[in-house]
Design a protein around this motif. Structure first.
Motif, PDB file in Angstrom:
ATOM      1  N   GLY A  72       2.435 -12.064  -1.602  1.00 31.98           N
ATOM      2  CA  GLY A  72       2.828 -10.789  -1.021  1.00 31.98           C
ATOM      3  C   GLY A  72       4.215 -10.776  -0.407  1.00 31.98           C
ATOM      4  O   GLY A  72       4.777  -9.714  -0.188  1.00 31.98           O
TER       5      GLY A  72
ATOM      6  N   GLN B 183       7.965 -10.868  -0.575  1.00 32.76           N
ATOM      7  CA  GLN B 183       8.883 -10.563  -1.664  1.00 32.76           C
ATOM      8  C   GLN B 183      10.288 -11.098  -1.427  1.00 32.76           C
ATOM      9  O   GLN B 183      10.989 -11.436  -2.370  1.00 32.76           O
ATOM     10  CB  GLN B 183       8.917  -9.041  -1.878  1.00 32.76           C
ATOM     11  CG  GLN B 183       7.543  -8.519  -2.261  1.00 32.76           C
ATOM     12  CD  GLN B 183       7.418  -7.018  -2.108  1.00 32.76           C
ATOM     13  OE1 GLN B 183       8.224  -6.370  -1.450  1.00 32.76           O
ATOM     14  NE2 GLN B 183       6.372  -6.465  -2.690  1.00 32.76           N
TER      15      GLN B 183
ATOM     16  N   SER C 290      -0.516  -4.907   1.374  1.00 34.50           N
ATOM     17  CA  SER C 290      -1.832  -4.959   0.729  1.00 34.50           C
ATOM     18  C   SER C 290      -2.166  -6.385   0.282  1.00 34.50           C
ATOM     19  O   SER C 290      -3.307  -6.683  -0.068  1.00 34.50           O
ATOM     20  CB  SER C 290      -1.892  -4.004  -0.469  1.00 34.50           C
ATOM     21  OG  SER C 290      -1.063  -4.466  -1.519  1.00 34.50           O
TER      22      SER C 290
ATOM     23  N   ASP D  29       4.398  -7.174   0.949  1.00 29.74           N
ATOM     24  CA  ASP D  29       3.444  -6.168   0.515  1.00 29.74           C
ATOM     25  C   ASP D  29       2.251  -6.215   1.467  1.00 29.74           C
ATOM     26  O   ASP D  29       1.492  -7.183   1.446  1.00 29.74           O
ATOM     27  CB  ASP D  29       3.006  -6.479  -0.917  1.00 29.74           C
ATOM     28  CG  ASP D  29       1.995  -5.481  -1.456  1.00 29.74           C
ATOM     29  OD1 ASP D  29       1.472  -4.661  -0.669  1.00 29.74           O
ATOM     30  OD2 ASP D  29       1.713  -5.537  -2.662  1.00 29.74           O
TER      31      ASP D  29
ATOM     32  N   MET E 185      -0.106   1.983  -5.399  1.00 30.11           N
ATOM     33  CA  MET E 185       0.832   0.875  -5.211  1.00 30.11           C
ATOM     34  C   MET E 185       1.396   0.917  -3.798  1.00 30.11           C
ATOM     35  O   MET E 185       1.833   1.955  -3.321  1.00 30.11           O
ATOM     36  CB  MET E 185       1.956   0.990  -6.246  1.00 30.11           C
ATOM     37  CG  MET E 185       2.963  -0.117  -6.153  1.00 30.11           C
ATOM     38  SD  MET E 185       4.045  -0.099  -7.608  1.00 30.11           S
ATOM     39  CE  MET E 185       5.169  -1.358  -7.135  1.00 30.11           C
ATOM     40  N   SER E 186       1.372  -0.213  -3.132  1.00 30.79           N
ATOM     41  CA  SER E 186       1.854  -0.278  -1.757  1.00 30.79           C
ATOM     42  C   SER E 186       3.375  -0.354  -1.705  1.00 30.79           C
ATOM     43  O   SER E 186       4.009  -0.901  -2.597  1.00 30.79           O
ATOM     44  CB  SER E 186       1.293  -1.513  -1.052  1.00 30.79           C
ATOM     45  OG  SER E 186      -0.053  -1.325  -0.766  1.00 30.79           O
ATOM     46  N   THR E 187       3.900   0.188  -0.637  1.00 29.78           N
ATOM     47  CA  THR E 187       5.328   0.103  -0.385  1.00 29.78           C
ATOM     48  C   THR E 187       5.592  -1.154   0.432  1.00 29.78           C
ATOM     49  O   THR E 187       4.850  -1.459   1.360  1.00 29.78           O
ATOM     50  CB  THR E 187       5.798   1.339   0.403  1.00 29.78           C
ATOM     51  OG1 THR E 187       5.462   2.499  -0.348  1.00 29.78           O
ATOM     52  CG2 THR E 187       7.287   1.292   0.639  1.00 29.78           C
ATOM     53  N   ALA E 188       6.627  -1.869   0.083  1.00 32.96           N
ATOM     54  CA  ALA E 188       6.980  -3.087   0.810  1.00 32.96           C
ATOM     55  C   ALA E 188       7.342  -2.737   2.246  1.00 32.96           C
ATOM     56  O   ALA E 188       7.964  -1.715   2.512  1.00 32.96           O
ATOM     57  CB  ALA E 188       8.132  -3.801   0.139  1.00 32.96           C
ATOM     58  N   GLN E 189       6.918  -3.588   3.159  1.00 31.62           N
ATOM     59  CA  GLN E 189       7.251  -3.428   4.566  1.00 31.62           C
ATOM     60  C   GLN E 189       8.388  -4.382   4.892  1.00 31.62           C
ATOM     61  O   GLN E 189       8.359  -5.536   4.492  1.00 31.62           O
ATOM     62  CB  GLN E 189       6.029  -3.731   5.424  1.00 31.62           C
ATOM     63  CG  GLN E 189       6.237  -3.439   6.888  1.00 31.62           C
ATOM     64  CD  GLN E 189       4.943  -3.572   7.686  1.00 31.62           C
ATOM     65  OE1 GLN E 189       3.853  -3.564   7.141  1.00 31.62           O
ATOM     66  NE2 GLN E 189       5.084  -3.698   8.985  1.00 31.62           N
TER      67      GLN E 189
ATOM     68  N   SER F 206      10.581  -9.023   3.566  1.00 27.54           N
ATOM     69  CA  SER F 206       9.971  -7.885   2.896  1.00 27.54           C
ATOM     70  C   SER F 206       8.654  -8.382   2.330  1.00 27.54           C
ATOM     71  O   SER F 206       8.616  -9.422   1.670  1.00 27.54           O
ATOM     72  CB  SER F 206      10.899  -7.405   1.778  1.00 27.54           C
ATOM     73  OG  SER F 206      10.291  -6.389   1.032  1.00 27.54           O
TER      74      SER F 206
END
Length: 72
Positions: A32, A34, A52, A50, A1-5, A48
């Motif tokens: 993507g 958020q 990915s 994702d 699972m990717s961490t939000a940037q 924010s």
């Protein structure tokens, strides 16, 4: 699972509440993304996303297509 940037972009073309609502609406629909918060006073877009599911380049392209280019 990717961490939000988290990122804040400088967008000098932001100058009114219409700009704010347009950007929040357009970016809010992007896969993507958020969260989006636009500061009219600061002329910034904080978001924010994702990494990915979307890229910063794509987000910047979407903004440019709406006539809100990101300052580099």
């Amino acid at each position: 699972m990717s961490t939000a940037q988290q990122i804040t972009l400088s967008v000098p073309a932001i100058d009114c509440d219409h700009c704010k609502h347009t950007i929040e609406s357009v970016l809010g629909k992007e896969p993507g993304v958020q969260a989006v918060e636009v500061s009219v006073a600061g002329k910034t877009v904080s978001l924010s996303f994702d990494p990915s599911a979307t890229t910063l380049d794509h987000i910047e392209q979407v903004l440019a297509e709406e006539d809100y280019p990101v300052a580099k």
